[in-house]
Design a protein around this motif. Structure first.
Motif, PDB file in Angstrom:
ATOM      1  N   LEU A 198     -49.111 -33.557  68.364  1.00 39.94           N
ATOM      2  CA  LEU A 198     -48.083 -33.425  69.539  1.00 39.94           C
ATOM      3  C   LEU A 198     -48.074 -32.002  70.345  1.00 39.94           C
ATOM      4  N   ARG A 199     -48.094 -30.994  69.291  1.00 45.14           N
ATOM      5  CA  ARG A 199     -47.935 -29.790  69.766  1.00 45.14           C
ATOM      6  C   ARG A 199     -49.233 -29.442  70.701  1.00 45.14           C
ATOM      7  N   GLN A 200     -50.412 -29.940  70.298  1.00 45.12           N
ATOM      8  CA  GLN A 200     -51.541 -29.439  70.852  1.00 45.12           C
ATOM      9  C   GLN A 200     -52.049 -30.425  71.940  1.00 45.12           C
ATOM     10  N   ASP A 201     -51.687 -31.988  71.810  1.00 44.64           N
ATOM     11  CA  ASP A 201     -52.238 -32.473  73.012  1.00 44.64           C
ATOM     12  C   ASP A 201     -51.278 -33.596  73.552  1.00 44.64           C
ATOM     13  N   GLY A 202     -49.791 -33.516  73.068  1.00 46.91           N
ATOM     14  CA  GLY A 202     -48.784 -34.341  73.784  1.00 46.91           C
ATOM     15  C   GLY A 202     -48.745 -33.965  75.149  1.00 46.91           C
ATOM     16  N   PRO A 222     -54.039 -38.478  73.381  1.00 45.89           N
ATOM     17  CA  PRO A 222     -55.489 -38.375  73.467  1.00 45.89           C
ATOM     18  C   PRO A 222     -56.241 -37.436  72.111  1.00 45.89           C
ATOM     19  N   HIS A 223     -56.186 -38.003  70.793  1.00 44.00           N
ATOM     20  CA  HIS A 223     -56.532 -37.358  69.823  1.00 44.00           C
ATOM     21  C   HIS A 223     -57.862 -36.572  69.884  1.00 44.00           C
ATOM     22  N   TRP A 224     -58.832 -37.121  70.510  1.00 43.42           N
ATOM     23  CA  TRP A 224     -60.108 -37.058  70.742  1.00 43.42           C
ATOM     24  C   TRP A 224     -60.307 -35.466  71.210  1.00 43.42           C
ATOM     25  N   ARG A 225     -59.548 -35.212  71.957  1.00 41.45           N
ATOM     26  CA  ARG A 225     -59.463 -33.737  72.776  1.00 41.45           C
ATOM     27  C   ARG A 225     -59.417 -32.425  71.773  1.00 41.45           C
ATOM     28  N   LEU A 226     -58.688 -32.740  70.416  1.00 39.30           N
ATOM     29  CA  LEU A 226     -58.507 -31.997  69.678  1.00 39.30           C
ATOM     30  C   LEU A 226     -59.824 -31.496  68.759  1.00 39.30           C
ATOM     31  N   PHE A 227     -60.817 -32.453  68.931  1.00 40.05           N
ATOM     32  CA  PHE A 227     -61.986 -32.246  68.191  1.00 40.05           C
ATOM     33  C   PHE A 227     -63.106 -31.780  69.080  1.00 40.05           C
ATOM     34  N   ASP A 228     -62.654 -31.689  70.219  1.00 40.01           N
ATOM     35  CA  ASP A 228     -63.606 -30.832  71.202  1.00 40.01           C
ATOM     36  C   ASP A 228     -63.495 -29.427  71.345  1.00 40.01           C
ATOM     37  N   ARG A 229     -62.708 -28.833  70.648  1.00 41.52           N
ATOM     38  CA  ARG A 229     -62.499 -27.357  70.654  1.00 41.52           C
ATOM     39  C   ARG A 229     -62.295 -26.766  69.384  1.00 41.52           C
ATOM     40  N   PRO A 230     -62.175 -25.374  69.212  1.00 41.71           N
ATOM     41  CA  PRO A 230     -61.982 -24.800  67.886  1.00 41.71           C
ATOM     42  C   PRO A 230     -60.480 -25.231  67.610  1.00 41.71           C
ATOM     43  N   THR A 231     -60.213 -25.140  66.318  1.00 39.86           N
ATOM     44  CA  THR A 231     -58.740 -25.644  66.072  1.00 39.86           C
ATOM     45  C   THR A 231     -58.739 -25.426  64.532  1.00 39.86           C
ATOM     46  N   LEU A 232     -57.384 -25.405  64.170  1.00 39.74           N
ATOM     47  CA  LEU A 232     -56.822 -25.321  62.750  1.00 39.74           C
ATOM     48  C   LEU A 232     -56.524 -26.560  62.126  1.00 39.74           C
ATOM     49  N   PHE A 233     -56.627 -27.512  62.993  1.00 37.74           N
ATOM     50  CA  PHE A 233     -56.098 -28.942  62.528  1.00 37.74           C
ATOM     51  C   PHE A 233     -56.270 -29.236  61.130  1.00 37.74           C
ATOM     52  N   HIS A 234     -57.660 -29.446  61.138  1.00 38.52           N
ATOM     53  CA  HIS A 234     -57.962 -29.868  59.906  1.00 38.52           C
ATOM     54  C   HIS A 234     -57.991 -29.157  58.420  1.00 38.52           C
ATOM     55  N   SER A 235     -58.261 -28.015  58.749  1.00 39.89           N
ATOM     56  CA  SER A 235     -58.087 -27.090  57.616  1.00 39.89           C
ATOM     57  C   SER A 235     -56.618 -27.040  57.295  1.00 39.89           C
TER      58      SER A 235
END
Length: 381
Positions: free
Chosen positions: A82-86, A203-216
């Motif tokens: 939510l912080r990143q793509d909400g 739109p969760h797909w956006r998070l995987f279209d850019r550099p992110t720390l989300f998964h780690s």
């Protein structure tokens, strides 16, 4: 607050594990503590806590009861989503709920396919959507107020559909029947033609279209749970040795406390765990520095490699610590009243979440070739 709450929930950990009790009281206390809202941005009234703080909170809770430690793991990830793509409206609404103690559950994985393949679909219904699918490993869903559901939309993109736990068509089952992490209740959730408003889809797909720390970040929280299990097992071992008078059969020592071989093995375990805890903290600080400096592909990749390394080591140390508890405590350690077996069972169940050896392969691949791990993008099936 985490230390205070951990002391309160530790007392009932053995009984909850034995009786497979839904930890409603403990989770309500977690909500009331404010800990679930520590990553809400300051602009919305939250503490905007650092990664290092969140990781330490998870470690402390997991020492007390790793099931309670694991239950909010996805909650924090979805707050981050939510912080990143909400949208501003989504952030305002959901952050206010989290600040009021609401818990976000989880419905991502599905059985019968790859962990990255999704059958769950979100289809248009006028100005809203309909959600259909069946999920498993739904940690936290049974006791949540909202369940973020990973689904595929009409454009074959991954979205998160936030649905109320009590919404019509939502059925969360208590079918979690495993040997460890028993009270996470990570079982089945079914979504049968659930109505979802357009404003509750991220739109969760956006998070995987850019550099992110989300998964780690998610990997790091899982590592903190394993580190907590290892610490709990070692603390139980130390207490058992102090209380034990008789030396182990065959030991050339007047008492268990004076058994030098026992002390050497315990000392090595303590050193390994201390190093692991230091590595966990350092990796969390690395994430904070990357977030402050700006996240590019290199920073994102380095964070992933570091998180994979600490998670891989945490698995081995947690299981070894749980094994050592029995090896050095003697036959009486097998008595069920101690509940020592829960450490091994919890470590074993939690660490089969993914293939640990492949984490080491990715760390080694980076060391040799400079290649960073790929992002785990879910797709429709």
């Amino acid at each position: 607050m985490a230390r205070t709450l951990a002391a309160e929930i530790a007392a009932g950990a053995i009984a909850r594990d034995r009786d497979r009790t839904v930890p409603q009281r403990e989770l309500d206390a977690l909500s009331a503590s404010g800990l679930l809202a520590i990553t809400v941005p300051r602009a919305f009234g939250g503490a905007d806590a650092a990664y290092a703080t969140v990781v330490e909170v998870f470690r402390l809770l997991s020492i007390a009861d790793p099931a309670i430690g694991q239950l909010p793991q996805n909650h924090f990830l979805f707050v981050e989503a939510l912080r990143q793509d909400g949208t501003p409206d989504q952030q305002r609404r959901f952050f206010n709920e989290v600040l009021s103690g609401a818990r976000l559950g989880n419905a991502q994985a599905e059985r019968g396919s790859s962990a990255l393949d999704l059958r769950t679909r979100l289809t248009r219904d006028g100005d809203a959507f309909r959600l259909n699918g069946t999920k498993y490993y739904c940690t936290g869903a049974l006791t949540a107020q909202w369940i973020p559901v990973a689904a595929i939309d009409a454009d074959e993109r991954q979205v998160l559909a936030f649905v109320r736990r009590e919404a019509e068509g939502v059925d969360v089952l208590g079918d979690w029947d495993v040997i460890g992490q028993r009270v996470t209740f990570s079982g089945t959730a079914r979504f049968d033609n659930v109505l979802v408003s357009a404003g509750d889809v991220v739109p969760h797909w956006r998070l995987f279209d850019r550099p992110t720390l989300f998964h780690s970040y998610g990997v790091l929280l899982h590592a903190a749970i394993d580190v907590g299990i290892a610490r709990a097992a070692l603390e139980d071992l130390i207490a058992a040795v102090r209380q034990r008078q008789r030396p182990r059969l065959g030991a050339r020592a007047p008492s268990a406390e004076e058994d030098r071989l026992l002390q050497a093995r315990l000392g090595r375990a303590a050193v390994e765990l201390h190093a692991l805890e230091a590595l966990l903290g350092a990796t969390a600080v690395q994430h904070d520095r990357a977030a402050t400096a700006g996240i590019d592909e290199e920073a994102s990749g380095r964070a992933a490699v570091a998180a994979f390394a600490v998670k891989a080591l945490a698995e081995d140390v947690a299981i070894d610590s749980a094994n050592l508890l029995f090896a050095l405590s003697g036959a009486s350690a097998a008595e069920s009243r101690h509940g020592y077996d829960r450490h091994w069972r919890n470590a074993r169940v939690h660490t089969i979440h993914d293939a640990n050896d492949w984490r080491l392969v990715l760390v080694g691949e980076h060391a040799v070739h400079g290649v960073y791990p790929a992002k785990p993008v879910r797709r429709g099936r």
